[in-house]
Design a protein around this motif. Sequence first.
Motif, PDB file in Angstrom:
ATOM      1  N   LEU A 142       0.818  -1.212   0.000  1.00 29.10           N
ATOM      2  CA  LEU A 142       0.000   0.000   0.000  1.00 29.10           C
ATOM      3  C   LEU A 142       0.853   1.264   0.000  1.00 29.10           C
ATOM      4  O   LEU A 142       0.326   2.370  -0.074  1.00 29.10           O
ATOM      5  CB  LEU A 142      -0.918   0.023   1.236  1.00 29.10           C
ATOM      6  N   LEU A 143       2.177   1.107   0.122  1.00 29.67           N
ATOM      7  CA  LEU A 143       3.052   2.278   0.190  1.00 29.67           C
ATOM      8  C   LEU A 143       3.670   2.521  -1.182  1.00 29.67           C
ATOM      9  O   LEU A 143       4.392   1.672  -1.694  1.00 29.67           O
ATOM     10  CB  LEU A 143       4.157   2.057   1.242  1.00 29.67           C
ATOM     11  N   PRO A 144       3.378   3.673  -1.776  1.00 29.46           N
ATOM     12  CA  PRO A 144       3.903   3.925  -3.118  1.00 29.46           C
ATOM     13  C   PRO A 144       5.423   3.969  -3.132  1.00 29.46           C
ATOM     14  O   PRO A 144       6.037   4.538  -2.232  1.00 29.46           O
ATOM     15  CB  PRO A 144       3.301   5.301  -3.477  1.00 29.46           C
ATOM     16  N   GLY A 145       6.017   3.332  -4.121  1.00 26.03           N
ATOM     17  CA  GLY A 145       7.465   3.429  -4.308  1.00 26.03           C
ATOM     18  C   GLY A 145       8.289   2.478  -3.461  1.00 26.03           C
ATOM     19  O   GLY A 145       9.507   2.453  -3.590  1.00 26.03           O
ATOM     20  N   VAL A 146       7.649   1.704  -2.571  1.00 23.73           N
ATOM     21  CA  VAL A 146       8.415   0.761  -1.755  1.00 23.73           C
ATOM     22  C   VAL A 146       8.568  -0.540  -2.532  1.00 23.73           C
ATOM     23  O   VAL A 146       7.589  -1.229  -2.795  1.00 23.73           O
ATOM     24  CB  VAL A 146       7.744   0.501  -0.386  1.00 23.73           C
ATOM     25  N   THR A 147       9.806  -0.838  -2.933  1.00 26.13           N
ATOM     26  CA  THR A 147      10.021  -2.063  -3.689  1.00 26.13           C
ATOM     27  C   THR A 147      10.565  -3.172  -2.790  1.00 26.13           C
ATOM     28  O   THR A 147      10.004  -4.260  -2.746  1.00 26.13           O
ATOM     29  CB  THR A 147      10.978  -1.829  -4.877  1.00 26.13           C
ATOM     30  N   VAL A 148      11.647  -2.885  -2.057  1.00 30.64           N
ATOM     31  CA  VAL A 148      12.190  -3.906  -1.163  1.00 30.64           C
ATOM     32  C   VAL A 148      11.821  -3.563   0.278  1.00 30.64           C
ATOM     33  O   VAL A 148      10.911  -4.147   0.851  1.00 30.64           O
ATOM     34  CB  VAL A 148      13.725  -4.074  -1.306  1.00 30.64           C
ATOM     35  N   PHE A 149      12.541  -2.569   0.866  1.00 30.38           N
ATOM     36  CA  PHE A 149      12.269  -2.142   2.238  1.00 30.38           C
ATOM     37  C   PHE A 149      11.861  -0.678   2.262  1.00 30.38           C
ATOM     38  O   PHE A 149      12.128   0.061   1.329  1.00 30.38           O
ATOM     39  CB  PHE A 149      13.517  -2.345   3.115  1.00 30.38           C
ATOM     40  N   ARG A 150      11.266  -0.279   3.371  1.00 30.26           N
ATOM     41  CA  ARG A 150      10.817   1.108   3.502  1.00 30.26           C
ATOM     42  C   ARG A 150      11.970   2.081   3.651  1.00 30.26           C
ATOM     43  O   ARG A 150      11.836   3.261   3.385  1.00 30.26           O
ATOM     44  CB  ARG A 150       9.895   1.247   4.731  1.00 30.26           C
ATOM     45  N   HIS A 151      13.096   1.579   4.170  1.00 24.89           N
ATOM     46  CA  HIS A 151      14.253   2.444   4.404  1.00 24.89           C
ATOM     47  C   HIS A 151      15.507   1.675   4.025  1.00 24.89           C
ATOM     48  O   HIS A 151      15.607   0.476   4.321  1.00 24.89           O
ATOM     49  CB  HIS A 151      14.289   2.842   5.895  1.00 24.89           C
ATOM     50  N   PRO A 152      16.468   2.359   3.363  1.00 24.00           N
ATOM     51  CA  PRO A 152      17.672   1.626   2.907  1.00 24.00           C
ATOM     52  C   PRO A 152      18.495   1.002   4.041  1.00 24.00           C
ATOM     53  O   PRO A 152      19.222   0.046   3.799  1.00 24.00           O
ATOM     54  CB  PRO A 152      18.489   2.699   2.158  1.00 24.00           C
ATOM     55  N   ASP A 153      18.358   1.541   5.273  1.00 20.04           N
ATOM     56  CA  ASP A 153      19.132   0.957   6.389  1.00 20.04           C
ATOM     57  C   ASP A 153      18.442  -0.249   7.037  1.00 20.04           C
ATOM     58  O   ASP A 153      19.008  -0.884   7.920  1.00 20.04           O
ATOM     59  CB  ASP A 153      19.429   2.039   7.451  1.00 20.04           C
ATOM     60  N   HIS A 154      17.241  -0.565   6.604  1.00 24.74           N
ATOM     61  CA  HIS A 154      16.575  -1.741   7.201  1.00 24.74           C
ATOM     62  C   HIS A 154      17.294  -3.019   6.778  1.00 24.74           C
ATOM     63  O   HIS A 154      17.585  -3.221   5.615  1.00 24.74           O
ATOM     64  CB  HIS A 154      15.104  -1.810   6.778  1.00 24.74           C
ATOM     65  N   LYS A 155      17.555  -3.876   7.782  1.00 22.45           N
ATOM     66  CA  LYS A 155      18.218  -5.144   7.482  1.00 22.45           C
ATOM     67  C   LYS A 155      17.177  -6.203   7.127  1.00 22.45           C
ATOM     68  O   LYS A 155      17.487  -7.208   6.503  1.00 22.45           O
ATOM     69  CB  LYS A 155      19.053  -5.600   8.680  1.00 22.45           C
ATOM     70  N   PHE A 156      15.936  -6.000   7.583  1.00 23.36           N
ATOM     71  CA  PHE A 156      14.825  -6.912   7.266  1.00 23.36           C
ATOM     72  C   PHE A 156      13.530  -6.178   7.574  1.00 23.36           C
ATOM     73  O   PHE A 156      13.534  -5.165   8.285  1.00 23.36           O
ATOM     74  CB  PHE A 156      14.911  -8.198   8.127  1.00 23.36           C
ATOM     75  N   GLU A 157      12.440  -6.661   7.009  1.00 24.92           N
ATOM     76  CA  GLU A 157      11.109  -6.223   7.438  1.00 24.92           C
ATOM     77  C   GLU A 157      10.263  -7.475   7.530  1.00 24.92           C
ATOM     78  O   GLU A 157      10.214  -8.261   6.594  1.00 24.92           O
ATOM     79  CB  GLU A 157      10.517  -5.207   6.443  1.00 24.92           C
ATOM     80  N   TRP A 158       9.601  -7.663   8.668  1.00 26.70           N
ATOM     81  CA  TRP A 158       8.879  -8.890   8.926  1.00 26.70           C
ATOM     82  C   TRP A 158       7.382  -8.726   8.679  1.00 26.70           C
ATOM     83  O   TRP A 158       6.819  -7.660   8.954  1.00 26.70           O
ATOM     84  CB  TRP A 158       9.071  -9.302  10.396  1.00 26.70           C
ATOM     85  N   ASP A 159       6.752  -9.814   8.233  1.00 25.39           N
ATOM     86  CA  ASP A 159       5.288  -9.822   8.226  1.00 25.39           C
ATOM     87  C   ASP A 159       4.821 -10.165   9.646  1.00 25.39           C
ATOM     88  O   ASP A 159       5.645 -10.421  10.533  1.00 25.39           O
ATOM     89  CB  ASP A 159       4.733 -10.781   7.146  1.00 25.39           C
ATOM     90  N   ARG A 160       3.504 -10.170   9.848  1.00 26.79           N
ATOM     91  CA  ARG A 160       3.008 -10.373  11.214  1.00 26.79           C
ATOM     92  C   ARG A 160       3.396 -11.738  11.766  1.00 26.79           C
ATOM     93  O   ARG A 160       3.778 -11.862  12.932  1.00 26.79           O
ATOM     94  CB  ARG A 160       1.482 -10.179  11.253  1.00 26.79           C
ATOM     95  N   ALA A 161       3.348 -12.756  10.922  1.00 24.21           N
ATOM     96  CA  ALA A 161       3.684 -14.105  11.406  1.00 24.21           C
ATOM     97  C   ALA A 161       5.143 -14.173  11.848  1.00 24.21           C
ATOM     98  O   ALA A 161       5.461 -14.776  12.884  1.00 24.21           O
ATOM     99  CB  ALA A 161       3.402 -15.126  10.307  1.00 24.21           C
TER     100      ALA A 161
END
Length: 231
Positions: A142-161
């Motif tokens: 739902l976030l425009p322009g987010v292809t991999v992570f929301r921020h280049p310094d993020h090492k991971f982004e998890w889903d709820r599970a």
Amino acid sequence: PPLYKQRYEFVKDLVRKYKPKKVADLGCADCTLLWMLKFCNCIEVLAGLDICAAVMKEKMHRLTPLPADYLEPSERSLTVTLLQGSVAHKDPCMLGFDLVTCIELIEHLQESELEKFPEVVFGFMAPSMVVISTPNSEFNTLLPGVTVFRHPDHKFEWDRAQFQSWAQDTAKRYDYSVEFTGVGNPPAGMEDVGFCTQIGVFVKKYSQTREPVQCEKPTEAAYKTVFKAVY
Ligand code: SAM
């Protein structure tokens, strides 16, 4: 309100509800949350920790007492300390806290730091309550322009599970209960993706039956004090 403010308000609401006296914010960055919490009268000790001293110093002056704080001293005492160091290291100055907040911190940790984090926060610091927030990757479509992570310094982004299984394993290991919520509501019709920011609230159990997780309590300092104010 913007998402970061919703996260800070979430913490403020918890503080109003549980009235912790000693609060530590890990990964405090420019200390905005600490600055907001300094107005909560229940708090007597506020500590901020970040690996980056420069970001803490940017707006640190906001934590300095104002002339009015001296002219009309309040009943409560308040000590604010900023520390430079890593959540992968234990420092005895972090013992005895009631609430530890980690807002948008864990996704910035290297794999080796994330591995040590539960032992440092839950095993060593062992506060009554821990709040951890992190992006919910299911919201990213739902976030425009987010292809991999929301921020280049993020090492991971998890889903709820993923977040919930990590949090539940951690809670179980260190004898905490955990409940999940979030901030940033999805738009109507898209409720399935969940909150934009997912939040876990951990509460320490006081069971007599279980042995506490064995943990060395170092006496040597690992963090560097970069700021201290006594109100
Ligand atoms: N909590 C703040 C907020 O919600 O606005 C800032 C979050 S910022 C996205 C993540 C912060 O974590 C950065 O200031 C970064 O320097 C800090 N950080 C990264 N690795 C860290 C570590 N190992 N120990 C302590 N802080 C760390």
